[in-house]
Design an enzyme around this catalytic site. Structure first.
Site, PDB file in Angstrom:
ATOM      1  CE  LYS A   1      26.304 -36.063  81.232  1.00 22.46           C
ATOM      2  NZ  LYS A   1      26.801 -37.452  81.082  1.00 22.46           N
TER       3      LYS A   1
ATOM      4  CD  GLU B   1      15.491 -46.250  73.364  1.00 19.92           C
ATOM      5  OE1 GLU B   1      15.400 -47.257  74.104  1.00 19.92           O
ATOM      6  OE2 GLU B   1      16.537 -45.929  72.792  1.00 19.92           O
TER       7      GLU B   1
ATOM      8  CB  CYS C   1      17.817 -50.179  73.924  1.00 22.35           C
ATOM      9  SG  CYS C   1      17.677 -49.198  72.430  1.00 22.35           S
TER      10      CYS C   1
ATOM     11  CD  GLU D   1      18.062 -53.476  78.279  1.00 23.86           C
ATOM     12  OE1 GLU D   1      17.870 -53.188  77.083  1.00 23.86           O
ATOM     13  OE2 GLU D   1      17.947 -52.640  79.208  1.00 23.86           O
TER      14      GLU D   1
END
Length: 514
Positions: A207, A285, A319, A417
């Site tokens: 997906k 992750e 990331c 973040e």
């Protein structure tokens, strides 16, 4: 029910040489060489979504429509899972060498089509074409790596305490793996997950992120050309509105044995809760808040070069990019001065199809607003904008590479973040203070530091609470090394020889009465 269609092939056109204009144009074509696809890929067939539902894929640089893609929902997700499950027995029965050969063919096709794949990434993601080509080669390297690992799924023979017994340890594919990939590396995150699963004999349902489905569908076309059997690899694109329902199907369907996700920690927690009822194996992750520490003993020029490379790759939308710069007080001012000079000299904002540009757009308006919010919060608390600080003239989703000084730990940019081109610099005095600040987070994906003190290098590398450490290095990702985090940055590891573990079950076989 899904309806098979004769796919209207699409071709991506891009003029050769520098391109300062609005980017590529996707147009209808009957050419078999084009890799752009608009249907789902299920059971080896290109299929429309139920009722012909479509959703738009937009160019983040301009907001213009690139293509309308099949908008798959729960029905299509279940159909893809059934297709994957139906093909599982034959795929897991194939030898490691047979699977290896097919993955290698897929790898070869990626290299053959690397330029078109790169243009697709730039079109739907916005990153500069040079970076997109780099991602394409990086993505292909995982197929190469796992094609080799397919022949090295070793078990064990264990000595026993009983003379009439023998113990064997077998490693076997877990089953159907559901893979949910992010928009920031739409090709590489797919191959890093699917390559490992396919190598050991699992079948896969992918997906892709709603912002970047074209790369996944192009890879499905190449998988088909490589001879990956029908049902072994499936791709179901879906819109943002249908994504939660599709994700729930993949996490709750009992035919799915493993779920692998790259994305935010918040979404990862939702998927883990959903997958818990059927006790699926989960690989996650998730988010990071990478510290980048520069000690007084560092080579300052190398530290600045590493900082720019780590922070501004993909316009800060990775990331593992540096999120907090911690600079020791003895070199703080010099670092800021050199960092600003490097940013102004090396970074150029604009459309990714212009070969002179190094910084493309952010993925959407929400991403830009998050950067603006963090800058506003920081300046309201006393931070100073040294360079940048506002949207760029190239367009609404472009943002100037920004450096903030006088940053403190209570500011949002030091706690959340960013996922954008913002470099906040904090000053520290001692090694202990730097480690305290760096580790004061619920996440721990990557961390970086620069030092020429060998004793300090060992101490800091061992004490940083992250899964990946860069010592005098700002770019870390490679297929040979394990990728993953600690704390709430995820579960499991991707890439390396450990990357296959999340798709394997360990079986103990005892031979008795010998």
């Amino acid at each position: 029910m899904l309806r098979g269609v004769r796919s209207g092939m699409w071709a991506l056109t891009a003029a050769a040489g520098p391109r300062p204009g609005p980017g590529p144009r996707l147009h209808s074509s009957r050419s078999e060489s084009g890799l752009s696809r608009s249907q789902a890929y299920i059971g080896g067939r290109w299929l429309e979504a139920d009722g012909g539902a479509l959703f738009p894929v937009l160019d983040p640089a301009t907001g213009q429509l690139l293509m309308e893609v099949a908008d798959c929902g729960p029905r299509e997700a279940r159909e893809a899972v059934r297709a994957a499950h139906s093909s599982l027995a034959s795929w897991r029965a194939a030898t490691g060498k047979e699977r290896s050969n097919l993955l290698r063919k897929w790898y070869d096709l990626m290299l053959k089509n690397k330029d078109e794949l790169a243009r697709l990434i730039t079109a739907e993601n916005g990153k500069p074409l040079k970076e997109a080509l780099g991602e394409t080669l990086y993505a292909a390297s995982f197929l190469e790596w796992f094609s080799e690992e397919a022949r090295r799924v070793y078990g064990d023979v264990v000595p026993t305490s009983s003379p009439d017994r023998r113990i064997l340890i077998l490693k076997q594919p877990i089953g159907v793996a559901a893979v949910i990939t992010p928009w920031n590396f739409p090709s590489a995150m797919l191959t890093r997950k699917a390559g490992a699963a396919l190598a050991v004999g699992c079948t896969v349902v992918v997906k892709p992120a709603e912002d970047t489905p074209l790369s996944a569908l192009a890879l499905a076309e190449l998988a088909d050309q490589a001879g990956i059997p029908p049902g072994v690899f499936n791709v179901i694109p879906s819109s943002k509105s249908k994504t939660p329902a599709v994700g729930e199907v993949l996490c709750t369907d009992p035919l799915v044995a493993a779920i692998s996700f790259t994305g935010s920690t918040a979404t990862g927690k939702i998927l883990l809760r959903q997958a818990s009822d059927t006790v699926k194996k989960a690989s996650m992750e998730l988010g990071g808040l990478a510290p980048f520490i520069v000690f007084d003993s560092a080579d300052l020029d190398k530290a600045v070069a590493g900082a720019v490379a780590s922070k501004f790759r993909n316009s800060g939308q990775t990331c593992v990019c540096a999120n907090r710069f911690l600079v020791q007080e003895g070199i703080h001012d010099s670092f800021v001065e050199k960092m600003v000079k490097a940013m102004n000299q090396e970074l150029r904002v604009g459309n990714g199809f212009d070969e002179l540009n190094t910084q493309g757009p952010l993925i959407n308006e929400r991403a830009v607003q998050k950067v603006e919010s963090q800058i506003s919060d920081a300046t309201s608390r006393g931070a100073c904008i040294v360079t940048g600080g506002k949207r760029h003239s190239s367009g609404a989703t472009f943002f100037e590479p920004t450096l903030l000084s006088n940053v403190t730990t209570d500011m949002l940019c030091a706690q959340e973040e960013t996922f954008g081109p913002l470099a906040p610099v904090l000053k520290f005095r001692t090694e202990e203070e730097a480690l305290t600040i760096a580790n004061a987070s619920t996440v721990g994906l990557a961390g970086y530091f620069y030092s020429r003190d060998l004793s300090q290098i060992w101490r800091v590398a061992e004490q940083l609470e992250v899964g990946i450490v860069g010592v005098n290095e700002g770019l870390l990702s490679t297929p040979e090394a394990p990728f993953g985090g600690v704390k709430q940055s995820g579960l499991g590891r991707e890439g390396s020889k450990y990357g296959i573990d999340d798709y394997l079950e360990i079986k103990y076989v005892c031979f008795g009465s010998l």
